[in-house]
Design a protein around this motif. Structure first.
Motif, PDB file in Angstrom:
ATOM      1  N   HIS A   1       0.826  -1.213   0.000  1.00 15.61           N
ATOM      2  CA  HIS A   1       0.000   0.000   0.000  1.00 15.61           C
ATOM      3  C   HIS A   1       0.862   1.266   0.000  1.00 15.61           C
ATOM      4  CE1 HIS A   1      -3.285  -2.633   0.439  1.00 15.61           C
ATOM      5  NE2 HIS A   1      -3.451  -2.598   1.751  1.00 15.61           N
ATOM      6  N   CYS A   2       1.946   1.240   0.777  1.00 17.62           N
ATOM      7  CA  CYS A   2       2.843   2.407   0.823  1.00 17.62           C
ATOM      8  C   CYS A   2       3.490   2.650  -0.537  1.00 17.62           C
ATOM      9  CB  CYS A   2       3.924   2.206   1.891  1.00 17.62           C
ATOM     10  SG  CYS A   2       3.311   2.285   3.586  1.00 17.62           S
TER      11      CYS A   2
ATOM     12  N   ASN B   1       5.185   3.676  -6.671  1.00 12.08           N
ATOM     13  CA  ASN B   1       6.191   2.662  -6.997  1.00 12.08           C
ATOM     14  C   ASN B   1       5.446   1.366  -7.341  1.00 12.08           C
ATOM     15  OD1 ASN B   1       8.146   4.550  -6.202  1.00 12.08           O
ATOM     16  ND2 ASN B   1       8.166   3.777  -4.095  1.00 12.08           N
ATOM     17  N   TYR B   2       4.835   1.370  -8.514  1.00 11.56           N
ATOM     18  CA  TYR B   2       3.887   0.301  -8.830  1.00 11.56           C
ATOM     19  C   TYR B   2       4.535  -1.077  -8.926  1.00 11.56           C
ATOM     20  CZ  TYR B   2       0.963   4.329  -9.833  1.00 11.56           C
ATOM     21  OH  TYR B   2       0.275   5.517  -9.727  1.00 11.56           O
ATOM     22  N   LYS B   3       5.734  -1.149  -9.464  1.00 11.40           N
ATOM     23  CA  LYS B   3       6.397  -2.451  -9.580  1.00 11.40           C
ATOM     24  C   LYS B   3       6.653  -3.067  -8.212  1.00 11.40           C
ATOM     25  CE  LYS B   3       8.616  -1.780 -14.079  1.00 11.40           C
ATOM     26  NZ  LYS B   3       9.917  -1.733 -14.825  1.00 11.40           N
ATOM     27  N   GLU B   4       7.109  -2.233  -7.262  1.00 15.01           N
ATOM     28  CA  GLU B   4       7.359  -2.736  -5.910  1.00 15.01           C
ATOM     29  C   GLU B   4       6.047  -3.120  -5.230  1.00 15.01           C
ATOM     30  OE1 GLU B   4      10.173  -3.448  -4.205  1.00 15.01           O
ATOM     31  OE2 GLU B   4      11.137  -3.138  -6.150  1.00 15.01           O
ATOM     32  N   ALA B   5       5.008  -2.323  -5.452  1.00 12.61           N
ATOM     33  CA  ALA B   5       3.701  -2.636  -4.875  1.00 12.61           C
ATOM     34  C   ALA B   5       3.196  -3.977  -5.407  1.00 12.61           C
ATOM     35  CB  ALA B   5       2.703  -1.529  -5.206  1.00 12.61           C
ATOM     36  N   ILE B   6       3.283  -4.160  -6.717  1.00 10.89           N
ATOM     37  CA  ILE B   6       2.830  -5.407  -7.343  1.00 10.89           C
ATOM     38  C   ILE B   6       3.601  -6.601  -6.795  1.00 10.89           C
ATOM     39  CG2 ILE B   6       2.834  -6.678  -9.540  1.00 10.89           C
ATOM     40  CD1 ILE B   6       2.190  -3.936 -10.891  1.00 10.89           C
ATOM     41  N   LYS B   7       4.895  -6.436  -6.610  1.00  3.39           N
ATOM     42  CA  LYS B   7       5.725  -7.531  -6.091  1.00  3.39           C
ATOM     43  C   LYS B   7       5.236  -7.973  -4.706  1.00  3.39           C
ATOM     44  CE  LYS B   7      10.011  -6.593  -4.950  1.00  3.39           C
ATOM     45  NZ  LYS B   7      11.442  -6.248  -5.140  1.00  3.39           N
ATOM     46  N   ASN B   8       4.896  -7.021  -3.872  1.00  4.08           N
ATOM     47  CA  ASN B   8       4.425  -7.369  -2.528  1.00  4.08           C
ATOM     48  C   ASN B   8       3.033  -7.970  -2.550  1.00  4.08           C
ATOM     49  OD1 ASN B   8       6.327  -6.376  -0.164  1.00  4.08           O
ATOM     50  ND2 ASN B   8       6.530  -4.889  -1.818  1.00  4.08           N
ATOM     51  N   TYR B   9       2.160  -7.457  -3.412  1.00  2.00           N
ATOM     52  CA  TYR B   9       0.816  -8.040  -3.511  1.00  2.00           C
ATOM     53  C   TYR B   9       0.869  -9.468  -4.065  1.00  2.00           C
ATOM     54  CZ  TYR B   9      -0.926  -3.267  -2.785  1.00  2.00           C
ATOM     55  OH  TYR B   9      -1.204  -2.018  -2.273  1.00  2.00           O
ATOM     56  N   TYR B  10       1.752  -9.699  -5.022  1.00  3.56           N
ATOM     57  CA  TYR B  10       1.921 -11.063  -5.547  1.00  3.56           C
ATOM     58  C   TYR B  10       2.397 -12.013  -4.445  1.00  3.56           C
ATOM     59  CZ  TYR B  10       1.268 -10.295 -10.596  1.00  3.56           C
ATOM     60  OH  TYR B  10       0.736 -10.042 -11.848  1.00  3.56           O
ATOM     61  N   LYS B  11       3.268 -11.500  -3.586  1.00  5.51           N
ATOM     62  CA  LYS B  11       3.774 -12.327  -2.485  1.00  5.51           C
ATOM     63  C   LYS B  11       2.636 -12.745  -1.567  1.00  5.51           C
ATOM     64  CE  LYS B  11       6.922 -12.277   1.476  1.00  5.51           C
ATOM     65  NZ  LYS B  11       7.938 -11.509   2.238  1.00  5.51           N
ATOM     66  N   VAL B  12       1.750 -11.799  -1.252  1.00  6.53           N
ATOM     67  CA  VAL B  12       0.602 -12.108  -0.396  1.00  6.53           C
ATOM     68  C   VAL B  12      -0.283 -13.145  -1.064  1.00  6.53           C
ATOM     69  CG1 VAL B  12      -1.507 -11.182   0.649  1.00  6.53           C
ATOM     70  CG2 VAL B  12       0.624  -9.872   0.760  1.00  6.53           C
ATOM     71  N   GLU B  13      -0.546 -12.971  -2.335  1.00  8.08           N
ATOM     72  CA  GLU B  13      -1.402 -13.911  -3.061  1.00  8.08           C
ATOM     73  C   GLU B  13      -0.764 -15.298  -3.102  1.00  8.08           C
ATOM     74  OE1 GLU B  13      -3.951 -13.943  -7.190  1.00  8.08           O
ATOM     75  OE2 GLU B  13      -1.843 -13.362  -7.302  1.00  8.08           O
TER      76      GLU B  13
END
Length: 251
Positions: free
Chosen positions: A124-125, A131-143
């Motif tokens: 979210h931060c 920083n969309y690439k970093e955000a996506i990386k973290n959301y993918y990790k959660v999924e």
């Protein structure tokens, strides 16, 4: 109780005040607990725990700035408390300081890399900081780590949309629309359709958004104005919006 004149003399020692404060705290009487904790803090040397409790009482009453001050005092006395670091991060997030919030969430993550709530907040931060690439990386990790949960779908779909990956975003929005969609989900699906130059699908999605919200076109007009910067970012010609609104009004 400590303000009752008949009781105050018998409730003045630290041990008794602590019992009273804990009584209020556990029953969520946060203002009463705060008053007692502040009184205790004047009688004893500073401790991380007392600052944590004072900070939490302020936090629960919506006084984010005073909560943050006390959490930071607690951090000075115990820099390795993940609980305190999470609270500081949450305060910075509430105060619209995503960069500071991120630095604290990352410290918590270094203590427990598999804490998915922290990973979501890191995402979210990054999203707020664009920083969309970093955000996506973290959301993918959660999924990946929580296959049964859908909590990463919405921020993932939105980040993918803003980063220009329309196909992947469409895939997630399709799943979202099959799982109790909200008015905002249909709104964002309309944005995606516009980005893909599918005007008819955009209008259909916006209509579903209005229906889901049980409101009129005015709500949608306000939402479109608020999202103009995002629509521009994904390549939508803003000059089209009046025609889309007209189409909705006459449909």
């Amino acid at each position: 109780m400590v303000n009752v004149s008949l009781l105050s003399d018998d409730l003045d020692d630290v041990d008794t005040l602590t019992l009273v404060a804990e009584f209020y705290f556990r029953r969520k009487y946060y203002q009463e607990a705060l008053d007692v904790y502040l009184s205790i803090s004047e009688k004893i040397p500073p401790t991380a725990q007392i600052f944590q409790k004072i900070g939490y009482c302020y936090h629960q009453q919506g006084d984010i700035k005073n909560a943050l001050i006390n959490y930071e005092h607690a951090e000075l006395l115990n820099a390795d408390s993940a609980w305190t670091l999470r609270r500081i991060a949450a305060c910075h997030k509430s105060l619209n300081n995503p960069q500071k919030a991120l630095s604290y969430y990352e410290r918590v993550a270094s203590m427990n890399a598999d804490d998915l709530a922290v990973t979501m907040n890191i995402g979210h931060c990054h999203l707020e900081l664009e920083n969309y690439k970093e955000a996506i990386k973290n959301y993918y990790k959660v999924e990946f780590l929580d296959e049964k949960s859908t909590r990463a779908w919405r921020p993932l779909a939105w980040c993918l949309l803003l980063s220009g990956d329309f196909d992947q975003s469409s895939g997630y929005y399709s799943k979202i629309l099959n799982d109790n969609p909200t008015a905002e989900d249909y709104l964002n699906m309309g944005h995606l359709a516009l980005a893909q130059s599918n005007i008819s699908k955009a209008i259909e999605s916006y209509k579903l958004s209005i229906d889901n919200k049980c409101t009129n076109v005015d709500w949608l007009i306000d939402s479109l104005k608020k999202d103009e910067k995002y629509l521009t970012k994904i390549g939508v010609d803003i000059s089209l919006m009046p025609f889309i609104v007209d189409a909705l009004l006459y449909s």
